[in-house]
Scaffold this motif. Structure first.
Motif, short mmCIF file in Angstrom:
data_model
loop_
_atom_site.label_atom_id
_atom_site.label_comp_id
_atom_site.label_asym_id
_atom_site.label_seq_id
_atom_site.Cartn_x
_atom_site.Cartn_y
_atom_site.Cartn_z
N CYS A 4 40.20 50.19 46.45
CA CYS A 4 39.48 49.05 45.85
C CYS A 4 38.24 48.74 46.68
O CYS A 4 38.31 48.65 47.91
CB CYS A 4 40.44 47.85 45.83
SG CYS A 4 39.65 46.27 45.53
N CYS A 7 38.88 44.96 48.51
CA CYS A 7 39.81 44.78 49.63
C CYS A 7 39.99 46.05 50.44
O CYS A 7 40.62 46.04 51.49
CB CYS A 7 41.16 44.27 49.14
SG CYS A 7 42.11 45.52 48.25
N HIS A 28 41.04 46.22 42.24
CA HIS A 28 42.28 45.59 41.77
C HIS A 28 41.91 44.43 40.86
O HIS A 28 40.93 43.72 41.15
CB HIS A 28 43.08 44.99 42.94
CG HIS A 28 43.64 45.99 43.89
ND1 HIS A 28 43.17 46.12 45.18
CD2 HIS A 28 44.63 46.90 43.74
CE1 HIS A 28 43.87 47.06 45.80
NE2 HIS A 28 44.76 47.56 44.94
N CYS A 31 41.76 41.24 42.84
CA CYS A 31 40.55 41.13 43.67
C CYS A 31 39.35 40.80 42.79
O CYS A 31 38.50 39.96 43.15
CB CYS A 31 40.29 42.45 44.41
SG CYS A 31 41.54 42.84 45.62
ZN LIG Z 1 41.58 45.12 45.97
#
Ligand SMILES: [Zn+2]
Ligand SMILES: [Zn+2]
Length: 194
Positions: A4, A7, A28, A31
């Motif tokens: 991702c 993150c 994600h 996120c």
């Molecule tokens: Zn993420």
């Protein structure tokens, strides 16, 4: 599956829900939801997210927006409560001052001074503190406690130089104690402040 871009953790294509921009920068969903409250474009390439992607998050964004609005409303309510409290306190203060001035007029100095000392403790606002100091000086002067009058009035003129009545009673109190030089100094200050 890449990680991702928000993150930097791995995206598991079987267990994670995820999305990407047109340039396949994967994120994600949890996120992305957070990111979308700041911006509607990919954090890496700034490519605007498609409307079909944004639609998936509409409900979440609405909820976030509502939370923000609620927090704002709460803050405003608190603010206006505080303002109302300030106004109430000011009215209370002015009423107390009125009562004290009445007591001084009736030569009821001890009662006036007791109330003033209470007020002095309660009021940290400079404007009110100055009023209280002046009345403490005046009441003590009229009571014949010239030493105490000087004490309070000196404190007053140290805070507020432009307070002619403060200097007037200060001068009178010095005079009663035979301190003519100091009285002259105080009277001269009255002219300067006018
Ligand atoms: Zn993420
Ligand atoms: Zn991108």
């Amino acid at each position: 599956m890449p990680s991702c871009i928000i993150c930097h953790l791995k995206i598991n294509e079987h267990t994670d829900s995820y999305n990407s921009c047109k340039n396949l920068h994967f994120v994600h969903n949890h996120c992305l939801a957070e990111w979308l409250t700041h911006s509607k474009s990919c954090p890496l390439c700034s490519e605007p997210y498609s409307s079909s992607l944004l639609e998936q998050f509409e409900e979440y964004m609405d909820k976030k927006e509502q939370e923000k609005q609620d927090a704002l409303d709460k803050e405003q309510k608190k603010e206006s409560m505080k303002k109302m409290q300030d106004v109430a306190n000011k009215i209370l203060f002015l009423k107390s001052v009125e009562k004290i001035e009445g007591l001084i007029e009736k030569e009821n100095y001890n009662e006036a001074i007791d109330l003033l000392l209470d007020l002095y403790e309660e009021n940290s606002i400079e404007e009110r503190g100055v009023t209280v100091l002046f009345l403490l000086g005046k009441a003590n002067y009229l009571k014949g406690r010239y030493d105490l009058a000087i004490n309070f009035l000196f404190k007053l003129v140290k805070i507020r130089y432009d307070y002619p009545d403060g200097f007037l009673y200060l001068g009178k109190a010095y005079e009663h104690l035979g301190l003519h030089d100091k009285a002259k100094w105080a009277y001269e200050r009255i002219k300067e402040t006018k």
